[in-house]
Design an enzyme around this catalytic site. Structure first.
Site: not given
Ligand code: ARG
Length: 484
Positions: A110, A155-156, A277, A283, A285, A290, A322
């Site tokens: 985490n 403008t506009h 084109s 053309k 373009n 774009e 994730q």
């Molecule tokens: N694969 C997870 C992600 O990319 C990583 C963290 C996952 N944590 C867990 N306890 N499964 O966010």
């Protein structure tokens, strides 16, 4: 990609299709170097505080360094795992056995993923700032080249007032200057070390987050683990900066697309950038412009997607998170793809001076100039002058002549204060040069604006140079590898 094993956690028997569905490895490949930098810094800290013995740290560092230096390009070696973190751990375990497990001391995926993403945004911001600097320079150069070109401003989407080409380009530079601030802000939000909060609430082990912060070049460490593992604000800020920049690019593109059409005819595309084109041989373009405009649409969508993703989550970490990374990868690619091509585009369009001038001359755009000349010379209340010039325009329109062709006698019949000196303001060539108020289109004012753009380019480069590059961070961590 068939994933059925999770070696890193000891071969947990997950349904293969579940693992395939839940793995983030495909997207995580982009974060390999970020993840290795984080692991190397974490390892050095663990060694320093005595949580990993020297020889083990040495062996793990050698493996991580080899991956960073030799295997970061070709990722075929990455084992099929839940994510990049587990894949690297599985690889280390293959090489080092049980010792590999020392690295995950006081760490969770985490805080690890939060780190990787922050490093990615910091690097993406650094590259974006460099590209914006180069683009500000290109716009300044164009503004100088077209300093004295006269064309209508709208403008506009109705002809409004005569401006110079320099003023036209500098307007887009002014928008890009704000993008410098937006990316600098996004980087400042990412510039916080998340590593060390563990899964959510910290660790009982004697880690030193300050040490890791310094090794990875962050300005500070995150305040609260519960917030840290679920915080993706820096991704929102980065994606917003990118989405907004792309809208600026899109607006330049729209003007170029319009102005290069036969209806306007103000800009000519060089053959090198005009697409053809398959059916209509005549053309030329503006596909480049774009697409510069069109490629921004998905980035706006990505921003909304990220907001939707984080908006309903409870505190702490949720696996939903994730699904975040495609948005920031895409945002970076869009910006780094668009800006160089915008510069190519800018270098390949030229004003048709005669067409631009004709558009000003034929369209009563000097009406405000005449009214202002009346105010200046006769102290006429502006509203009175406005009405008198309105009548003058009507007369000219009835005779189907431009304002500059109305005779002194005809003007005097409307209002005696519409004298020859006042009517001289109808010369389209002098209209722009008289707008000398700050922010105005007079060439001397535009020179000041361009000087500001050039300063902003220098500032953007300086900001980028202060951000530690991922290469530099990785090199410094790998270099700590003891000599064999
Ligand atoms: N694969 C997870 C992600 O990319 C990583 C963290 C996952 N944590 C867990 N306890 N499964 O966010």
């Amino acid at each position: 990609l068939v994933i059925a094993k999770t070696k890193a956690t000891g071969g947990t028997a997950l349904l293969p299709e579940l693992l395939a569905y839940t793995s983030s490895l495909a997207a995580d490949r982009t974060l390999l170097r970020e993840d290795l930098a984080g692991s190397l810094a974490h390892l050095t800290m663990l060694e320093t505080v005595g949580l990993v013995p020297k020889e083990d740290a040495h062996a793990i560092r050698l493996e991580l360094s080899t991956l960073a230096e030799e295997h970061a390009r070709d990722l075929a070696w990455l084992p099929d795992e839940e994510d990049v973190h587990m894949a690297i751990e599985a690889r280390l375990t293959e090489k080092l056995g049980e010792r590999a497990g020392l690295l995950h001391t006081a760490r969770s995926r985490n805080d690890q993923i939060a780190l990787d993403l922050r490093l990615f945004v910091r690097e993406g911001g650094r590259l974006a700032l460099t590209e914006i600097a180069a683009t500000l320079e290109a716009i300044s150069a164009r503004a100088k080249t077209d300093r004295d070109v006269l064309l209508p401003a709208y403008t506009h989407r109705q002809r409004a007032m005569p401006i110079t080409g320099g003023f036209f380009w500098a307007a887009f530079g002014a928008a890009l200057m704000r993008d410098v601030d937006a990316f600098a802000f996004a980087v400042s939000q990412a510039d916080v070390l998340p590593l060390g909060v563990g899964a959510i609430a910290g660790t009982s082990l004697p880690i030193d987050r300050e040490n890791v912060r310094a090794l990875l070049g962050f300005s500070k460490i995150s305040l609260n683990g519960l917030d840290t593992v679920g915080d993706r604000d820096f991704e929102l800020d980065f994606t917003f900066a990118a989405a907004r920049l792309m809208t600026h690019v899109g607006r330049i593109a729209t003007d170029v697309v319009d102005f290069s059409s036969s209806e306007f005819g103000f800009l000519k595309l060089s053959d090198a950038i005009a697409c053809g084109s398959s059916m209509m041989p005549q053309k030329k373009n503006p596909d480049l412009f774009e697409l510069l405009r069109g490629k921004g649409a998905r980035i706006t969508g990505n921003l909304l997607g990220l907001l939707a993703l984080v908006g309903k989550l409870p505190s702490g970490y949720g696996r939903d998170l994730q699904e975040d990374r495609a948005s920031i990868f895409d945002a970076r690619d869009a910006v780094l793809g668009a800006l160089p091509m915008l510069r190519v585009g800018l270098a390949n369009v030229t004003f048709d001076r005669a067409r631009c001038l004709a558009a000003i001359d034929n369209d009563y755009m000097q009406a405000t100039d005449i009214a202002e000349a009346m105010v200046l010379r006769h102290k006429t209340p502006f509203r009175t002058a406005y009405r008198a010039v309105g009548a003058l325009v009507k007369t000219a329109q009835e005779m189907s002549v431009p304002l500059s062709k109305v005779t002194a006698a005809q003007a005097a019949a409307i209002d005696a204060r519409l004298d020859e000196e006042v009517l001289a303001a109808a010369d389209p060539r002098s209209s722009a040069s008289r707008k000398t108020s700050a922010g105005g289109t007079a060439p001397a004012r535009v020179d000041e604006q361009v000087a500001e753009l050039e300063l902003a380019a220098i500032r953007a480069r300086a900001l980028a140079e202060k951000i530690p590059s991922l290469d530099r961070i990785l090199a410094s961590l790998v270099a700590q590898k003891p000599q064999k």
